[in-house]
Motif scaffolding. Structure first.
Motif, mmCIF file in Angstrom:
data_model
loop_
_atom_site.group_PDB
_atom_site.id
_atom_site.type_symbol
_atom_site.label_atom_id
_atom_site.label_comp_id
_atom_site.label_asym_id
_atom_site.label_seq_id
_atom_site.Cartn_x
_atom_site.Cartn_y
_atom_site.Cartn_z
ATOM 1 N N THR A 23 0.869 -1.169 0.000
ATOM 2 C CA THR A 23 0.000 0.000 0.000
ATOM 3 C C THR A 23 0.909 1.223 0.000
ATOM 4 N N ASP A 24 0.347 2.397 0.131
ATOM 5 C CA ASP A 24 1.186 3.599 0.196
ATOM 6 C C ASP A 24 0.669 4.538 1.281
ATOM 7 N N ALA A 25 1.445 5.564 1.562
ATOM 8 C CA ALA A 25 1.111 6.482 2.653
ATOM 9 C C ALA A 25 -0.255 7.140 2.450
ATOM 10 N N SER A 26 -0.557 7.523 1.250
ATOM 11 C CA SER A 26 -1.833 8.168 0.961
ATOM 12 C C SER A 26 -3.005 7.253 1.299
ATOM 13 N N ASP A 27 -2.927 6.007 0.875
ATOM 14 C CA ASP A 27 -4.008 5.066 1.162
ATOM 15 C C ASP A 27 -4.074 4.723 2.652
ATOM 16 N N VAL A 28 -2.913 4.580 3.299
ATOM 17 C CA VAL A 28 -2.904 4.285 4.732
ATOM 18 C C VAL A 28 -3.558 5.429 5.504
ATOM 19 N N TYR A 29 -3.174 6.660 5.181
ATOM 20 C CA TYR A 29 -3.750 7.809 5.874
ATOM 21 C C TYR A 29 -5.269 7.863 5.675
ATOM 22 N N ALA A 30 -5.706 7.684 4.419
ATOM 23 C CA ALA A 30 -7.145 7.711 4.129
ATOM 24 C C ALA A 30 -7.862 6.590 4.875
ATOM 25 N N ASP A 31 -7.276 5.406 4.885
ATOM 26 C CA ASP A 31 -7.897 4.287 5.590
ATOM 27 C C ASP A 31 -7.993 4.559 7.088
ATOM 28 N N LEU A 32 -6.949 5.123 7.676
ATOM 29 C CA LEU A 32 -6.988 5.455 9.109
ATOM 30 C C LEU A 32 -8.068 6.490 9.396
ATOM 31 N N GLN A 33 -8.208 7.480 8.524
ATOM 32 C CA GLN A 33 -9.230 8.502 8.707
ATOM 33 C C GLN A 33 -10.631 7.917 8.606
ATOM 34 N N ASN A 34 -10.765 6.836 7.832
ATOM 35 C CA ASN A 34 -12.066 6.200 7.639
ATOM 36 C C ASN A 34 -12.309 5.037 8.590
ATOM 37 N N GLY A 35 -11.443 4.882 9.597
ATOM 38 C CA GLY A 35 -11.652 3.869 10.624
ATOM 39 C C GLY A 35 -11.299 2.448 10.223
ATOM 40 N N ALA A 36 -10.428 2.293 9.251
ATOM 41 C CA ALA A 36 -10.032 0.945 8.832
ATOM 42 C C ALA A 36 -9.457 0.172 10.014
ATOM 43 N N ASP A 37 -9.630 -1.136 9.972
ATOM 44 C CA ASP A 37 -9.250 -2.004 11.083
ATOM 45 C C ASP A 37 -7.902 -2.682 10.806
ATOM 46 N N PHE A 38 -6.824 -1.979 11.117
ATOM 47 C CA PHE A 38 -5.484 -2.552 11.034
ATOM 48 C C PHE A 38 -4.595 -1.821 12.020
ATOM 49 N N VAL A 39 -3.466 -2.441 12.322
ATOM 50 C CA VAL A 39 -2.477 -1.841 13.204
ATOM 51 C C VAL A 39 -1.320 -1.374 12.334
ATOM 52 N N LEU A 40 -0.977 -0.098 12.459
ATOM 53 C CA LEU A 40 0.155 0.473 11.729
ATOM 54 C C LEU A 40 1.394 0.323 12.606
ATOM 55 N N ILE A 41 2.387 -0.406 12.113
ATOM 56 C CA ILE A 41 3.588 -0.687 12.891
ATOM 57 C C ILE A 41 4.801 0.010 12.298
ATOM 58 N N ASP A 42 5.487 0.755 13.151
ATOM 59 C CA ASP A 42 6.781 1.349 12.824
ATOM 60 C C ASP A 42 7.841 0.358 13.307
ATOM 61 N N THR A 43 8.640 -0.165 12.400
ATOM 62 C CA THR A 43 9.596 -1.222 12.725
ATOM 63 C C THR A 43 10.994 -0.706 13.046
ATOM 64 N N ARG A 44 11.161 0.600 13.092
ATOM 65 C CA ARG A 44 12.497 1.180 13.254
ATOM 66 C C ARG A 44 12.981 1.140 14.705
ATOM 67 N N SER A 45 14.191 1.574 14.908
ATOM 68 C CA SER A 45 14.801 1.587 16.237
ATOM 69 C C SER A 45 14.117 2.596 17.163
ATOM 70 N N GLN A 46 14.431 2.509 18.439
ATOM 71 C CA GLN A 46 13.891 3.461 19.416
ATOM 72 C C GLN A 46 14.312 4.884 19.078
ATOM 73 N N LEU A 47 15.569 5.061 18.689
ATOM 74 C CA LEU A 47 16.078 6.385 18.327
ATOM 75 C C LEU A 47 15.300 6.969 17.152
ATOM 76 N N ALA A 48 15.053 6.149 16.141
ATOM 77 C CA ALA A 48 14.291 6.606 14.975
ATOM 78 C C ALA A 48 12.850 6.940 15.364
ATOM 79 N N TRP A 49 12.238 6.075 16.163
ATOM 80 C CA TRP A 49 10.868 6.304 16.644
ATOM 81 C C TRP A 49 10.774 7.630 17.380
ATOM 82 N N ASP A 50 11.734 7.875 18.279
ATOM 83 C CA ASP A 50 11.731 9.097 19.075
ATOM 84 C C ASP A 50 11.908 10.342 18.210
ATOM 85 N N GLN A 51 12.599 10.194 17.108
ATOM 86 C CA GLN A 51 12.818 11.317 16.187
ATOM 87 C C GLN A 51 11.513 11.736 15.525
#
Length: 162
Positions: free
Chosen positions: A30-58
């Motif tokens: 999928t892509d960011a545009s579709d993910v954002y639209a799906d989240l705004q429309n209440g889609a049922d999925f978990v968005l996971i950031d797989t990066r390090s703690q340092l990257a997450w905090d950034q």
């Protein structure tokens, strides 16, 4: 000589190959545009950031859960019931961390999609980014999203409409 790398069990016509390829690709990516639209429309999925703690905090996509790939096998079955759907991302199109996370989830029996472009394109397309100081939005980079036609130079969250 036979090219064994080119041998497949797929249909032989180029259109049938294209249909099979792009159906599979769209089922798994999928892509960011579709993910954002799906989240705004209440889609049922978990968005996971797989990066390090340092990257997450950034900074990370608003609404994402932090779960580095190395922890997926142990933590996902304990935290999420069977049937949970996931979308995963890492840094950018130049990083395959999201692919590794999607594979780890699939090996556990979960449905997973890769968010093409990763966090880079989420941020460059102007979607909300959570940081230590709060939620911020960047102007849309006109190389990855259309310019607005109003008084502002860009509008976060507009779609390429493709």
């Amino acid at each position: 000589m036979t090219d064994t790398l080119a041998q497949t069990d797929l249909p032989t016509s180029s259109t049938a190959l294209a249909v099979a390829h792009f159906r599979a690709k769209l089922a798994l990516e999928t892509d960011a545009s579709d993910v954002y639209a799906d989240l705004q429309n209440g889609a049922d999925f978990v968005l996971i950031d797989t990066r390090s703690q340092l990257a997450w905090d950034q900074g990370h996509a608003a609404g994402a859960v932090h779960l580095p790939t190395a922890r997926i096998t142990e933590e996902v079955p304990a935290r999420y019931p069977a049937g949970t759907r996931f979308v995963v991302y890492c840094w950018s199109p130049g990083c395959n961390g999201g692919d590794k996370a999607a594979l780890a989830l699939a090996l556990l029996g979960y449905e997973a999609k890769l968010m093409n472009g990763g966090f880079e394109y989420w941020a460059r397309e102007g979607y909300p980014v959570e940081t230590a100081i709060g939620t911020v939005r960047r102007d849309v980079d006109e190389l990855v999203g259309p310019r607005s036609t109003g008084l502002t130079t860009s509008v976060a969250g507009i779609s390429c409409d493709c």
